[in-house]
Scaffold this motif. Sequence first.
Motif, short mmCIF file in Angstrom:
data_model
loop_
_atom_site.label_atom_id
_atom_site.label_comp_id
_atom_site.label_asym_id
_atom_site.label_seq_id
_atom_site.Cartn_x
_atom_site.Cartn_y
_atom_site.Cartn_z
N ASP A 95 49.44 55.30 47.03
CA ASP A 95 48.01 54.96 47.14
C ASP A 95 47.22 55.59 46.01
OD1 ASP A 95 48.20 53.49 49.61
OD2 ASP A 95 48.47 55.40 50.64
N ARG A 96 47.56 56.85 45.67
CA ARG A 96 46.84 57.52 44.58
C ARG A 96 47.04 56.80 43.26
NH1 ARG A 96 48.96 62.21 47.22
NH2 ARG A 96 50.51 62.50 45.57
N VAL A 97 48.30 56.40 42.98
CA VAL A 97 48.60 55.68 41.74
C VAL A 97 47.81 54.37 41.70
CG1 VAL A 97 50.40 54.44 40.47
CG2 VAL A 97 50.88 56.70 41.45
N HIS A 98 47.81 53.65 42.81
CA HIS A 98 47.16 52.34 42.88
C HIS A 98 45.65 52.46 42.75
CE1 HIS A 98 47.00 48.10 43.92
NE2 HIS A 98 46.10 48.36 44.86
N GLN A 99 45.05 53.22 43.66
CA GLN A 99 43.59 53.29 43.70
C GLN A 99 43.01 54.06 42.51
OE1 GLN A 99 42.01 51.47 45.66
NE2 GLN A 99 43.24 51.12 47.50
N GLY A 100 43.71 55.09 42.06
CA GLY A 100 43.21 55.84 40.91
C GLY A 100 43.14 55.00 39.66
N ASN A 101 44.18 54.22 39.40
CA ASN A 101 44.18 53.35 38.22
C ASN A 101 43.17 52.22 38.35
OD1 ASN A 101 46.21 54.05 36.05
ND2 ASN A 101 47.51 54.24 37.87
N LEU A 102 43.03 51.68 39.53
CA LEU A 102 42.04 50.61 39.71
C LEU A 102 40.63 51.11 39.45
CD1 LEU A 102 43.36 48.77 42.90
CD2 LEU A 102 43.42 47.95 40.54
N MET A 103 40.32 52.33 39.93
CA MET A 103 38.99 52.86 39.69
C MET A 103 38.77 53.12 38.20
SD MET A 103 36.01 53.61 40.54
CE MET A 103 36.23 53.17 42.27
N MET A 104 39.77 53.67 37.53
CA MET A 104 39.64 53.90 36.09
C MET A 104 39.43 52.58 35.36
SD MET A 104 39.75 57.18 35.59
CE MET A 104 40.30 57.55 33.93
N SER A 138 51.58 47.38 54.22
CA SER A 138 51.03 46.70 55.39
C SER A 138 49.81 45.85 55.04
CB SER A 138 50.64 47.74 56.44
OG SER A 138 50.04 47.12 57.56
N PHE A 139 48.80 46.47 54.44
CA PHE A 139 47.53 45.78 54.18
C PHE A 139 47.48 45.12 52.81
CE2 PHE A 139 46.56 49.01 57.36
CZ PHE A 139 45.94 48.24 58.33
N GLY A 140 48.31 45.58 51.90
CA GLY A 140 48.34 44.96 50.59
C GLY A 140 47.47 45.66 49.57
N PRO A 141 47.46 45.16 48.33
CA PRO A 141 46.74 45.79 47.23
C PRO A 141 45.26 45.48 47.23
CG PRO A 141 47.82 43.80 46.47
CD PRO A 141 48.24 43.98 47.90
N LEU A 145 53.64 42.00 40.18
CA LEU A 145 53.96 43.40 40.46
C LEU A 145 53.67 43.75 41.92
CD1 LEU A 145 52.47 45.03 37.23
CD2 LEU A 145 54.90 44.92 37.83
N CYS A 146 52.58 43.24 42.44
CA CYS A 146 52.23 43.53 43.82
C CYS A 146 53.25 42.97 44.81
CB CYS A 146 50.84 42.96 44.15
SG CYS A 146 49.48 43.81 43.30
N ALA A 147 53.89 41.87 44.43
CA ALA A 147 54.89 41.27 45.30
C ALA A 147 56.10 42.19 45.50
CB ALA A 147 55.36 39.93 44.72
N GLN A 148 56.28 43.15 44.60
CA GLN A 148 57.41 44.06 44.72
C GLN A 148 57.25 45.03 45.89
OE1 GLN A 148 60.17 43.62 42.71
NE2 GLN A 148 58.93 41.84 42.15
N PHE A 149 56.01 45.39 46.23
CA PHE A 149 55.83 46.32 47.34
C PHE A 149 55.17 45.65 48.55
CE2 PHE A 149 52.04 46.91 44.61
CZ PHE A 149 51.01 46.72 45.52
N TRP A 150 54.46 44.53 48.35
CA TRP A 150 53.79 43.86 49.47
C TRP A 150 54.65 42.67 49.92
CZ3 TRP A 150 48.68 40.61 49.40
CH2 TRP A 150 48.17 40.52 50.70
N LYS A 151 55.70 43.00 50.64
CA LYS A 151 56.63 41.96 51.06
C LYS A 151 56.06 41.08 52.18
CE LYS A 151 59.94 43.61 48.41
NZ LYS A 151 60.42 42.89 47.21
N SER A 152 55.08 41.59 52.88
CA SER A 152 54.53 40.85 54.02
C SER A 152 53.26 40.09 53.68
CB SER A 152 54.23 41.84 55.17
OG SER A 152 53.27 42.81 54.77
N HIS A 153 53.15 39.67 52.43
CA HIS A 153 51.91 38.97 52.02
C HIS A 153 51.79 37.57 52.59
CE1 HIS A 153 53.86 36.37 48.98
NE2 HIS A 153 54.63 37.41 48.73
N ARG A 154 52.87 37.05 53.16
CA ARG A 154 52.86 35.75 53.85
C ARG A 154 52.29 34.63 53.00
NH1 ARG A 154 50.06 37.55 59.42
NH2 ARG A 154 48.75 38.61 57.87
#
Length: 365
Positions: free
Chosen positions: A266-275, A306-309, A332-341
Motif C-alpha cells: 500500500d505504501r509503495v502504491h499510494q506513495g508513488n501515486l501521490m508523488m 481485494s479493492f483494487g488500485p 501492471l495492476c492485473a498482476q496483483f488485482w486478480k479479482s477485478h472481474r
Amino acid sequence: MRKEVFMASLVTILAVVLGPVGLGAQSTESPKGNPEVSSGEKWVYFDLKTGRELSSEQVASLEEKLAIDPNDVTSRTMLLGYYDGIRSIHDDSAKVAIRRHVLWLIRNSPESEVLVHPEAGIDHIRDPEGYSQARKAWMDQVKSQPQNAMVLANAEQFFAHGNRRTSIEFLKHAQSLDPSNPKWPKKLGFTYGLLAYLGSGATDQEISEEQLEQLETAYELSGESDRDLLLDQLAKSAFAADQLDKARQYAELMLQNTKAGRNYGDRVHQGNLMMGRIALRKGKIEEAKSRLIAAGMTPGSPVLRSFGPNMMLARALLEIGEREVVLEYFELCAQFWKSHRGRLDEWGELAAAGRMPDFRANLRY
C-alpha cells in the motif's frame, strides 16, 4: 483493556447463555484476531457470528431467557446477529425484532460495544419509525450523560451515516473529555472525509483542512504502527487542502518506510501515486508518468488485492491524452488485482478508444 487475556471459554459462555439448548457442532474456539481490538470487542464479533448460525429453536430459547433476564447483553448480541442475517426488505419481523433489541440497548446499556456494529443499526429509510425512536433515545442519553465518552462514541456511530454534523459535534465533545486519545481525531478525520466525498455546505477545501488538522493530531498522538496507517489519508487530505509540501512530506514518509509487512505494498502504491499527482499539478508530466508505473509495480497487499488500485492519477493522465502509460498501468495492476472481474479489461478498451472509464470507487481507494 486492549491487552486483556480471555479467561472464559466458549463452552462456559454457551452453557450460561443457552442453557439446555446447546450449539451442537458449532466451533468452541475463542475469538481471535487483531491484537489492537479489545477483548470485549472480540467477543462481540464472535457473538454476532455465532448468532448467524442459531437455529429457530435456539432463537426462541434466547428470547425466552431475555424475558426473564432482560439485562443479558450477550444474548441480545447473538439475536442481533441472527436477525440481521435474515433481514430483507420483505421481512418485517426481523426489522421489528432488531428495533426492539437496539432500543433496549440504547435505553438501558448505551455503553455496549455491540452498538457500534452495523447489526445494531436502524435504517432511516427501511424503518423510519424505529430510527426516530432510536434518535430520540440517543439524544436523551447524551443529554443525561454529557461527560460519558463511551456514550458519546456510540451515539456518534448511530448518527455517522444520517447526520454527520451531529456526529462531528459528539466526537468533538468526546475529544474535549479525552484529549490524549488518538481515537477521536482519527474518527473525526474519517467523518470529515465522508463529508468531502458526499457533499456538505462547506467547500471541499475547507473540509479537507479540517480533516488534515484532525489527522495530524491523531498522528502526533499515535504509536509507530498506527502512524504508518495514517500516512495515506494525511497525504490525500493535504493534497485536497492544496498544501502540496505537506502532501509530499507524507508521501515521502510512505516510500521511505521499506519495512516488509502487510502494508508495504500500500505504501509503495499510494506513495508513488501521490508523488505523481503532485508532479502533474506542477506540470511535470514525465515524472507523473514514471510515478504511475512505479505505483503499478507494487507487490500488492490484502487491500489492493481485494479493492483494487487507485485510479486518480490514471484518470488525470487520461484527461491530458496520456493513454499509453495508463494502459501499461492497467497491465501492471492485473498482476496483483486478480479479482477485478473484467473491470481492467473494460477500462483498457475504453481508454484505448479515447473514452474515459467510470472508475467509481477506485478513485477513492
